[in-house]
Write an enzyme that holds these catalytic residues in place. Structure first.
Site, PDB file in Angstrom:
ATOM      1  CD  GLU A 127      -3.134  -0.701   2.230  1.00  0.00           C
ATOM      2  OE1 GLU A 127      -2.918   0.133   3.133  1.00  0.00           O
ATOM      3  OE2 GLU A 127      -4.190  -1.360   2.148  1.00  0.00           O
ATOM      4  CD  GLU A 173      -4.461  -5.572   3.188  1.00  0.00           C
ATOM      5  OE1 GLU A 173      -3.237  -5.793   3.125  1.00  0.00           O
ATOM      6  OE2 GLU A 173      -4.942  -4.551   3.696  1.00  0.00           O
TER       7      GLU A 173
HETATM    8  C1  IDC Z   1      -3.511  -4.003  10.153  1.00  0.00           C
HETATM    9  C2  IDC Z   1      -3.657  -5.224  11.043  1.00  0.00           C
HETATM   10  C3  IDC Z   1      -3.417  -4.835  12.493  1.00  0.00           C
HETATM   11  C4  IDC Z   1      -2.070  -4.133  12.605  1.00  0.00           C
HETATM   12  C5  IDC Z   1      -1.998  -2.964  11.640  1.00  0.00           C
HETATM   13  C6  IDC Z   1      -0.644  -2.256  11.639  1.00  0.00           C
HETATM   14  O1  IDC Z   1      -4.947  -5.791  10.849  1.00  0.00           O
HETATM   15  O2  IDC Z   1      -3.492  -5.965  13.332  1.00  0.00           O
HETATM   16  O3  IDC Z   1      -1.913  -3.657  13.939  1.00  0.00           O
HETATM   17  O4  IDC Z   1      -2.233  -3.411  10.317  1.00  0.00           O
HETATM   18  O5  IDC Z   1       0.359  -3.066  11.209  1.00  0.00           O
HETATM   19  C7  IDC Z   1      -4.436  -2.181   5.499  1.00  0.00           C
HETATM   20  C8  IDC Z   1      -3.060  -2.743   5.592  1.00  0.00           C
HETATM   21  C9  IDC Z   1      -2.977  -3.820   6.642  1.00  0.00           C
HETATM   22  C10 IDC Z   1      -3.806  -3.451   7.851  1.00  0.00           C
HETATM   23  C11 IDC Z   1      -5.293  -3.406   7.438  1.00  0.00           C
HETATM   24  C12 IDC Z   1      -6.254  -3.111   8.589  1.00  0.00           C
HETATM   25  O6  IDC Z   1      -2.549  -3.209   4.364  1.00  0.00           O
HETATM   26  O7  IDC Z   1      -1.620  -4.007   6.984  1.00  0.00           O
HETATM   27  O8  IDC Z   1      -3.619  -4.432   8.835  1.00  0.00           O
HETATM   28  N1  IDC Z   1      -5.431  -2.425   6.372  1.00  0.00           N
HETATM   29  O9  IDC Z   1      -5.993  -1.873   9.160  1.00  0.00           O
HETATM   30  N2  IDC Z   1      -4.887  -1.342   4.600  1.00  0.00           N
HETATM   31  C13 IDC Z   1      -6.160  -1.009   4.895  1.00  0.00           C
HETATM   32  C14 IDC Z   1      -6.534  -1.699   6.039  1.00  0.00           C
END
Ligand code: IDC
Length: 328
Positions: free
Chosen positions: A167, A253
């Site tokens: 991302e 994702e």
């Molecule tokens: C989130 C995980 C969470 C973690 C956070 C930071 O679910 O447990 O603490 O990242 O590392 C994304 C990202 C993805 C995120 C997810 C939800 O690619 O890494 O995971 N998210 O926030 N983009 C949109 C949402």
């Protein structure tokens, strides 16, 4: 060699051949359809559209325990997954580029994931999970070394796909394009036809951005991420617009939670998204295979099992995702 000995040898060889046919593990690996990109679609060897559906791990340094044989077997046979995304954070929680990042250990975990997918007959997507580090150019050299090693190792695997930047954020398309133009040739040198997925600006949501200046490589797709409680009709419309301008989209994702991974499990918007994916043959990997206490974790926080999940072991989003994947 005596006649008797020769006869014994022939019998032994026949037996070994028979055993290889009937014993699992001795069987040859499943044959994968070699995928490629035609126009905006991912297609098989007969140029028929292929829609892969599956799950993304959480960070593989964070929740490696779900990468096990029983779990992957269950995800394939009971949930209907045909792809698993192996998410390797670069900067968060023991990620590859952090000072605690165990690079060799992470590569071993990826290898375990790839081997389990291969044995099961599933595709594997290797994800360089940038997030906090929004501009992929900041770790371009490490990314190049990593993908060079991965694509050499899996050069003969028709089931491995590469996602070169999860991302990008605070980083516009020309900068992402410049990064991709350096990473893609490195993968291509080792795995000339592998499908490569490239992140788009604003956390992989601006799928229209590359349509004005696309990459000039074959078998490239662009990343779309949605979290259905936050991203709704306008993102679907942008995606239709991008596709109409020739952009092949892969949802590496998504979840029905909000964009922070928390909030409501929005099944109503989730249904609209899954209909949209199915209508347009868009592949998807659903975030995330863990029991973390957050809406987007597919396993409920009370469940400590790492395979053999019952209905009650799943979170609301987990049940939604399993039902979607199971549907023919
Ligand atoms: C989130 C995980 C969470 C973690 C956070 C930071 O679910 O447990 O603490 O990242 O590392 C994304 C990202 C993805 C995120 C997810 C939800 O690619 O890494 O995971 N998210 O926030 N983009 C949109 C949402």
């Amino acid at each position: 060699m005596g006649r008797k000995l020769m006869k014994k040898l022939v019998q032994l060889l026949l037996l070994a051949g028979l055993a290889a046919l009937v014993l699992p593990g001795c069987q040859s690996k499943p044959k994968f359809q070699k995928l490629h990109v035609e126009g905006t679609k991912l297609v098989n060897e007969k140029n028929e559209p292929v829609q892969l559906k599956g799950i993304s791990t959480h960070g593989i340094a964070w929740f490696p325990e779900y990468i096990n044989k029983e779990c992957f077997h269950e995800l394939h046979t009971e949930w209907g997954c045909d792809i698993i995304r192996l998410a390797m954070y670069t900067q968060e929680n023991m990620g590859y580029l952090t000072k605690d990042g165990d690079r060799e250990g992470l590569k071993k975990t990826i290898d375990l994931g790839v081997q389990l997918c291969t044995e099961e007959g599933m595709y594997a997507l290797i994800d360089w999970h940038i997030l906090k580090d929004g501009n992929p150019n900041q770790s371009k050299d490490e990314a190049i070394a990593f993908f060079d090693e991965m694509s050499k190792k899996y050069a003969s695997y028709d089931n491995v796909l590469y996602e070169i930047c999860n991302e990008p954020n605070n980083c516009d398309w020309p900068k992402i394009k410049a990064y991709a133009e350096e990473v893609i040739p490195v993968i291509r040198k080792n795995a000339p036809d592998a499908v490569i997925i490239v992140g788009t600006p604003s956390y992989s949501k601006l799928v229209q951005a590359p349509s004005y200046d696309p990459l000039e490589f074959d078998n490239v797709m662009y990343t779309l991420h949605f979290y259905a409680d936050t991203h709704q009709n306008s993102l679907r419309l942008d995606t239709i617009d991008a596709m109409s301008k020739g952009i092949p989209v892969f949802v590496t994702e998504c979840n029905i939670s909000d964009s922070s991974g928390k909030g409501n499990a929005n099944t109503e918007q989730g249904e609209l998204w899954t209909e949209f994916l199915d209508e347009n043959d868009i592949s998807s990997c659903w975030w995330n295979l863990s029991n973390k206490d957050e809406t987007c974790a597919l396993i409920s926080p009370e469940c400590k099992k790492v395979s053999g999940f019952t209905d009650e072991d799943l979170s609301d989003s987990g049940r939604f995702v399993r039902d979607y994947l199971k549907k023919e």
